[in-house]
Structure formats: C-alpha cells, structure tokens
Design a protein around this motif. Structure first.
Motif, mmCIF file in Angstrom:
data_model
loop_
_atom_site.group_PDB
_atom_site.id
_atom_site.type_symbol
_atom_site.label_atom_id
_atom_site.label_comp_id
_atom_site.label_asym_id
_atom_site.label_seq_id
_atom_site.Cartn_x
_atom_site.Cartn_y
_atom_site.Cartn_z
ATOM 1 N N ARG A 1 0.832 -1.205 0.000
ATOM 2 C CA ARG A 1 0.000 0.000 0.000
ATOM 3 C C ARG A 1 0.869 1.258 0.000
ATOM 4 N NH1 ARG A 1 -4.122 -1.317 4.862
ATOM 5 N NH2 ARG A 1 -2.115 -1.801 5.817
ATOM 6 N N PRO A 2 0.420 2.310 -0.678
ATOM 7 C CA PRO A 2 1.216 3.554 -0.691
ATOM 8 C C PRO A 2 1.435 4.114 0.703
ATOM 9 C CG PRO A 2 -0.512 3.608 -2.368
ATOM 10 C CD PRO A 2 -0.785 2.415 -1.512
ATOM 11 N N ILE A 3 0.405 4.021 1.548
ATOM 12 C CA ILE A 3 0.524 4.522 2.919
ATOM 13 C C ILE A 3 0.558 3.324 3.864
ATOM 14 C CG2 ILE A 3 -0.526 5.937 4.713
ATOM 15 C CD1 ILE A 3 -1.885 7.546 2.533
ATOM 16 N N PRO A 4 1.712 3.023 4.463
ATOM 17 C CA PRO A 4 1.814 1.850 5.344
ATOM 18 C C PRO A 4 0.886 1.969 6.550
ATOM 19 C CG PRO A 4 3.988 2.714 4.761
ATOM 20 C CD PRO A 4 2.975 3.747 4.350
ATOM 21 N N CYS A 5 0.432 0.829 7.029
ATOM 22 C CA CYS A 5 -0.412 0.776 8.215
ATOM 23 C C CYS A 5 -0.026 -0.463 9.012
ATOM 24 C CB CYS A 5 -1.885 0.711 7.811
ATOM 25 S SG CYS A 5 -3.043 0.813 9.199
ATOM 26 N N ASP B 1 -5.592 -6.038 10.014
ATOM 27 C CA ASP B 1 -5.208 -4.756 9.431
ATOM 28 C C ASP B 1 -5.533 -3.635 10.417
ATOM 29 O OD1 ASP B 1 -4.381 -2.800 7.713
ATOM 30 O OD2 ASP B 1 -6.142 -2.915 6.406
ATOM 31 N N PRO C 1 7.610 -3.467 8.693
ATOM 32 C CA PRO C 1 7.466 -2.867 7.357
ATOM 33 C C PRO C 1 8.356 -3.579 6.348
ATOM 34 C CG PRO C 1 7.668 -1.162 9.037
ATOM 35 C CD PRO C 1 7.945 -2.464 9.722
#
Length: 394
Positions: free
Chosen positions: A257-261, A318, A364
């Motif tokens: 994903r472009p924005i990690p979570c 998630d 990550p």
C-alpha cells in the motif's frame, strides 16, 4: 450441548518434561559428567562445555534417550531439536513425546521430513483434488476467454478491412465523376456502382453490429465465469475460507500500500487434533476444522482468516498491533474452549475443544515467510506451555 462435530476429551497439560537417562557410548565416548545432563527442546544444556563438544554430547544424549540409531537422518533430526532449528519440528517432537514416551524410528522419520527447508504443507487428498479441480476450471475459463477474444478481434479486423475497402472504392469512384456532359453515361454507371457498394457496406456494417452485440453478451458471461473461477482457485474447499495462495496475495496487497499501516499476523493450530482424527475418523476431524474456522472468522470479523493447511489457520489483522490482535483472538479462544460439543451420531462428548495461537506485528517490508515463521515460533511456545493459549511473538 451443541451437536456440531467430533472431538476428544482432554485437558491442557501445564508443562512438559522429558526423561533423563544415563548415556552410554552412542556417538563416541561421553564423559560421566555429560551423561547426567539432558537435552531440552529450548536448546539449553546444563553445565559448561565448549560449543562443539556440548552440541556433540547433546545430540548423542537425544539419540540415546530415544534409542535411535546414529544414522545421518537421525543425527540431522537431533541437531534440529537441540539447536531450536525449526519450530514445526520442535512442536512435532513435543507432541510425539508427550507423557515421557520415546520417539519411535517411524516417528523420527516422519518428523525428520518436516525439517526439510521446502517441506510441503500436509493437505488432505480431498483438499488437493478440489484445489486442482478449481485450478483446472480457471485454466479452462482462461482458454475460453482467449478463444472469444480472438473471435472478437477477428470481427473487428474484418469490419476495419471492409471499411477501408469501402473508402478506397469511394475515392476511386469519385475520381471518375467529372463535370463533362459527354461523360454522363459513364458517371451514371459509376454512381450505380457506388450505390451498390454503399448498400453492401450497410449490410456488412449491420452484420458486424449484430456480431459485436452477441460478442459483448458473451464477454459479460465470460467475465462472470472468470471471476467465479478465480474465487474458487483462492478458496479452501473444506472450510470455504481463503486458502494459502489467497492469503499470501492479501498479505502482499497490504504490504504494498502507498501509505503503510500496522498489520499483525496470527498462526493458530487446533490442539490435540491428531487424537480427534485417530479416535473419531477424518469425517469428524473435518467437521472440527470447519467449526474452528467459522468461529475464527465470526469472532474476528475484521480479520482475514485463511486455512493454511491441515488443522492450521493464519490470520491478518489490518490496523492492529500484536497486542490488540492477541486480545481479539484470545476472546475467540476462550469462547470455543468454554463450550462442550457432542459427536453427531455417537453422542460422545468433547469436554473442551481448543486451539493455540501465536501473534506478531508484521515489520514494514517483511516477507510473508518471515512473518509466518515468527508467528509459528510463538505458536510453538503456546503449545509447549500447556496449549489453549495465545502467545505474543518477537
């Protein structure tokens, strides 16, 4: 009581000890001091010794305690056990030796196969056949799609050539039209030819439109068939949950994903499942797997729950760290273990059906195999510490 499937009466054990024996000359001559020491699954060996000598004596102690011949395969298994080399192997040895029993050579051969670096997950034959059938359906749908796309492309190419020929004929015919009065007859002939060509082109265009309309309907049907085949290829046939392939795809999606979570991963394993199969048969065992899978999916409805293989499940949380995920998973564990079940048909009662789990926060960019390995190590600790519990991994 809930008549949902079979299970075996058992209670979690609170620890695991292995018998201590004096060691004879198994691999070389062992000292009297080292013969009083014992191997342990956590790899800790009492007393101080040099690294190589200590490992050598611990492997010899393991082989002697279980009366296994010092063959290369047995030596390799002992090496994995005393060095904590593989959580799956350690858990299998702990299960097989529970109650202070020795490993048989057959058990050692089976468990030794688990130590292979690319050992396949044991999947029931019915599951394998169903997965193969789903893949075959997907390949047939892909072949069908390719054939229809080629037919569709053929219609388009034919229409394009007809249009090009019509345009060339119009250009050629227009060139013969002149304002000279003496050419009136020739012009009339040319106009008649152009009219006939135009009518032919209109007919071809209408035919192409009908073919394209029919092809469009076929394409819609094909999209639905491909979607269904793709769904089947990613679904475990026994539980209806996503399978390992679908889980790994979802894991990759979350990692890219472009924005990690924050994402957490859990490995779960039904406790004492082999006893269920041995006592009640695989049909009851299958029902137990379906039951636990459904309870995991219902109890952790925000998580992706997949069947990883056999009696193992894997979950993705998630937006939750390992502590939050473990709390949600532990609530489901407690709910299952608090219930009692009957075996449909025989009426036998299972006092406690339970599972153990290991949960980690995914780092990550971490590879799926590494996250699974860490969670599996935590799951092994849960098994070793008495089962029916959830452990956090590191």
């Amino acid at each position: 009581m809930n008549a949902v499937g079979g299970c075996e009466r058992f209670t979690p054990d609170t620890g695991r000890r292995f018998r201590h024996h004096r060691v004879g000359n198994v691999i070389g001559r062992l000292s009297a001091a080292s013969s009083k020491r014992s191997w342990r699954l956590d790899g800790i060996f009492a007393g101080s010794c040099d690294e190589q000598g200590g490992l050598f004596r611990r492997i010899g102690k393991f082989l002697a305690d279980h009366r296994l011949e010092p063959t290369p395969a047995n030596y390799a298994l002992a090496h994995v056990v005393v060095t904590d080399g593989n959580a799956t192997v350690l858990r299998a040895v702990a299960e097989a030796t529970f109650g202070d029993v020795r490993l048989t050579q057959a058990q050692a051969d089976r468990i030794g196969g688990l130590a292979q670096p690319v050992a396949p997950v044991a999947v029931p034959v019915a599951d394998t056949q169903a997965a193969a059938a789903a893949m075959a359906d997907l390949m047939r749908s892909i072949d069908d799609a390719r054939e229809r796309f080629e037919r569709f492309a053929g219609i388009v190419d034919t229409s394009r050539r007809d249009a090009q020929d019509y345009g060339d004929a119009l250009v050629s015919g227009a060139a013969t039209l002149t304002p000279v009065a003496s050419a009136a007859a020739a012009q009339a002939e040319t106009l008649a030819a152009l009219l006939a060509l135009t009518q032919s082109m209109i007919g071809k265009t209408r035919s192409a439109e009908e073919q394209l309309r029919a092809a469009s309907v076929e394409m819609d049907d094909l999209r639905a068939s491909l979607a269904a085949a793709r769904q089947d290829a990613g679904t475990d046939p026994l539980t209806g949950l996503p399978n390992r392939r679908a889980f790994e795809t979802r894991f990759a999606d979350l990692m890219n994903r472009p924005i990690p979570c924050t994402v957490s991963l859990a490995m779960c394993d039904i406790d004492m499942f082999k006893g269920i199969n041995d006592r009640h048969g695989h049909d009851v065992g299958d029902r137990v797997i379906r039951l636990v899978g459904k309870q995991l999916a219902d109890g952790c409805d925000d998580a992706v729950v997949a069947r990883y293989g056999g009696e193992e499940f894997v979950m993705l949380f998630d937006g939750c760290d390992a502590v939050e995920a473990a709390q949600a998973l532990d609530a489901t564990r407690a709910a299952i273990s608090a219930r009692s079940f009957k075996v449909a048909g025989s009426g036998e009662t299972l006092e406690r059906l339970s599972f153990s789990g290991g949960v980690v926060t995914v780092a990550p960019g971490e590879a799926v195999r590494d996250a699974v390995r860490r969670a599996d190590t935590a799951l092994y600790r849960a098994k070793q510490d008495g089962r029916n519990r959830i452990e956090l991994g590191i």
